[in-house]
Scaffold this active site. Structure first.
Site, PDB file in Angstrom:
ATOM      1  N   THR A 190       0.717  -1.181  -0.379  1.00 36.05           N
ATOM      2  CA  THR A 190       0.168  -0.037   0.139  1.00 36.05           C
ATOM      3  C   THR A 190       0.855   1.097   0.051  1.00 36.05           C
ATOM      4  O   THR A 190       1.938   1.230   0.666  1.00 36.05           O
ATOM      5  CB  THR A 190      -0.787   0.051   1.209  1.00 36.05           C
ATOM      6  OG1 THR A 190      -1.738   1.403   1.192  1.00 36.05           O
ATOM      7  CG2 THR A 190      -0.075  -0.294   2.483  1.00 36.05           C
ATOM      8  N   GLU A 333      -5.015  -2.811   4.676  1.00 37.73           N
ATOM      9  CA  GLU A 333      -4.685  -3.017   6.107  1.00 37.73           C
ATOM     10  C   GLU A 333      -5.830  -3.836   6.623  1.00 37.73           C
ATOM     11  O   GLU A 333      -5.709  -4.360   7.661  1.00 37.73           O
ATOM     12  CB  GLU A 333      -4.307  -1.981   6.955  1.00 37.73           C
ATOM     13  CG  GLU A 333      -2.989  -1.412   6.486  1.00 37.73           C
ATOM     14  CD  GLU A 333      -2.860  -0.082   5.633  1.00 37.73           C
ATOM     15  OE1 GLU A 333      -2.018   0.679   5.585  1.00 37.73           O
ATOM     16  OE2 GLU A 333      -3.774  -0.250   4.824  1.00 37.73           O
ATOM     17  N   LYS A 444      -7.624  23.105   7.493  1.00 42.25           N
ATOM     18  CA  LYS A 444      -7.764  23.722   8.726  1.00 42.25           C
ATOM     19  C   LYS A 444      -7.975  25.617   8.607  1.00 42.25           C
ATOM     20  O   LYS A 444      -6.870  26.071   8.133  1.00 42.25           O
ATOM     21  CB  LYS A 444      -6.525  23.568   9.720  1.00 42.25           C
ATOM     22  CG  LYS A 444      -6.744  24.385  11.013  1.00 42.25           C
ATOM     23  CD  LYS A 444      -5.949  23.311  12.240  1.00 42.25           C
ATOM     24  CE  LYS A 444      -6.306  24.076  13.455  1.00 42.25           C
ATOM     25  NZ  LYS A 444      -5.457  23.693  14.651  1.00 42.25           N
TER      26      LYS A 444
END
Length: 547
Positions: A190, A333, A444
């Site tokens: 990955t 995963e 943000k």
């Protein structure tokens, strides 16, 4: 005190035996370069036994790694049973990796042999001189006209044809070949973490349990009557487990081969009367304009994962084919299925708008997966109220606990072993997970977080927008502000002002992008996800009008 039940190892060979005994006549259709090849599951399993025998014959190490570099085909399915069934470890090589990534993963896995589709041979041979441990290359002829080099063209590398392997190898008896269910079965790499690709090392046990879970009503309810078309590549988290699950359930399979164009996929769905199909959002986006007049009435599940599914896309499928997209979530995963958007009885009577909202979430975890959301700073568990967001963590018997050939679990895993997914989510009281964003993709702005996923869903609800991605761009006052990167549908025109006006009717002012840029296409990763890293690199020096 221990119980007195039989202790049968849960292995891929258990799946093999069941498939061979009950479902050997089930059809498999594989589209190749030259047309449709038709075979049976029994043919594939016989090939698997011969390939496994060949691995013994040529001296592949007892626990050696064997690579596959191939499309979704019946031959690739045979390798899914042959390699782990013989006690070796299958490494499904991502054919879309950049050169250095591909070479790294093969060398890191220490592959001793690689099975390659002939249509992919020119690509593979570019890298062969850099592959340090590969000693055997088996060419699987899919009808392409790529030149096959002589067996002595490369020093110390034996190049043979699939037909030679099948014709001359002694079939292997898989009985008692794998006795420990914790033995490694497959490795998938990955790129979802920093640095080089990381290897996720599945066991026979995790593979069996994951396959069994997909047959439950808490996931896809895969059944013997299904005809399954995995558009998701077999090198992407083991085709989301569908290759083994179909064998366990006894479902027929339709393999798309090298042509993954929207037109080719919709042809297969219609002609082969497919009931279950699976792919990433970009596949279903590309198919949407081609659905008119098509008979897809056999479909019962259109499974979508890899990234958040825009509500507008799912609803468009409900309107055109009478079936909304079923969203699922997971990672390499997590084998990968960790949630599926099944409809619980408590919400089944909602109106269309309410059900669409449920389907816009990634769903509930099936039995075998535990989830929690935690505070990013304190790591304390947060409430399931559908409002509080935190980092999503996962645990369970088919969830990774460490990456292959690493000394310790590392920062991807919490102190108590749970997998830190990197996704930010809310969880409702009923357990429905809604992805807010990736931790690295949140914008943000001042003291507030803006979800790029929410913005993208709204953008792709615009009738003239084909696809859109949102990234954070530095701002001198607010730290970061969102930049919308928009692809306009063919034949349409839309202005920045039109896009912002459309969003202003759906979002608060502070959530709106500070600017809109129009691009030809959203760059994709090797598994078809939006590559926001590429966009961030492209717009690294971009100056917002408000800056």
């Amino acid at each position: 005190m221990l119980g007195l039940m039989q202790d049968t190892p849960l292995t891929t060979n258990w799946i093999f035996t069941r498939a061979q005994q009950y479902f050997r006549d089930k059809p498999i259709a594989t589209r190749t370069v030259t047309g449709i090849e038709r075979s049976t599951l029994g043919d594939t399993l016989t090939d698997a036994q011969r390939v496994a025998g060949w691995l013994d014959d040529v001296g592949i190490s007892p626990e050696g790694r064997v690579g596959t570099f191939a499309w979704n085909t019946a031959r690739h399915l045979a390798l899914y049973f042959a390699i782990p069934g013989s006690g070796r470890v299958m490494h499904t090589i991502n054919i879309r990796y950049f050169a250095d990534q591909l070479v790294y993963t093969v060398n890191h896995a220490e592959d001793e042999a690689v099975f390659v589709d002939r249509s992919l041979l020119p690509l593979f041979l570019q890298h062969l001189p850099r592959l340090e441990t590969v000693r055997h290359v088996v060419v699987m002829d899919d009808g392409a006209d790529a030149e096959i080099p002589d067996s002595d063209a490369y020093d110390n590398i034996n190049i043979v044809l699939w037909s030679d392997v099948i014709d001359h190898a002694t079939p292997m008896d898989f009985s008692d070949r794998v006795t420990d269910e914790r033995q490694g079965a497959a490795i998938c790499y990955t790129t979802g973490t920093t640095g080089n690709p990381k290897g996720v090392f599945y066991t026979h046990r995790s593979t069996w349990l994951h396959s069994n879970a997909t047959m439950s009503s808490a996931a896809f309810g895969l059944a013997e009557s299904d005809r399954v078309l995995p558009v998701v590549p077999m090198f992407h988290a083991n085709a989301w487990g569908l290759a083994y699950a179909a064998g366990l359930a006894g479902a027929s399979m339709v393999m798309p081969g090298p042509d993954l164009s929207p037109a080719a996929i919709v042809d297969l769905l219609e002609q082969e009367r497919v009931t279950v199909t699976a792919g990433v959002p970009t596949i279903w986006m590309g198919m949407l304009p081609l659905l008119e007049g098509r008979d897809l009435s056999a479909l019962r599940i259109i499974l979508c994962g890899g990234s958040a599914v825009p509500r507008a896309l799912s609803e468009a499928y409900r309107e055109k084919v009478g079936l909304p997209i079923m969203q699922a979530w997971g990672m390499t995963e997590t084998s990968p299925i960790a949630t599926a958007a099944v409809i619980r009885s408590e919400v089944a009577d909602l109106d269309d708008d309410g059900l669409a909202d449920i389907r816009s979430m990634v769903g509930l975890p099936p039995p075998g997966v535990e989830l929690r959301i935690v505070d990013a700073d304190t790591r304390e568990a947060l409430p399931w109220d559908g409002k509080t967001s935190g980092e999503l963590e996962a645990s369970g018997p088919w969830v990774a606990r460490q990456y292959y050939r690493t000394d310790e679990p590392g920062e991807q895993f919490a102190a108590d072993g749970w997998l830190r997914t990197g996704d930010v989510a809310t969880v409702s009281e009923l357990g429905y997970v809604r992805l807010v964003d990736r931790t690295k993709d949140l914008v943000k702005s001042g003291g507030e977080w803006i979800s790029s996923v929410d913005l993208e869903n709204q953008l792709m609800g615009h009738p003239k927008v084909a696809e859109a991605a949102v990234i954070a761009v530095p701002h001198p006052k607010w730290m970061e502000r969102p930049l919308a990167c928009v692809v306009v549908k063919d034949g349409e025109q839309v202005t920045r002002e039109e896009v912002l006006d459309f969003l202003s009717q759906r979002l608060s002012k502070w959530q709106l992008p500070d600017d809109v840029v129009f691009i030809d296409e959203v760059p994709k990763t090797s598994v078809g996800k939006f590559s926001k890293k590429t966009l961030r690199d492209r717009f690294v020096d971009y100056r917002l009008p408000s800056a």
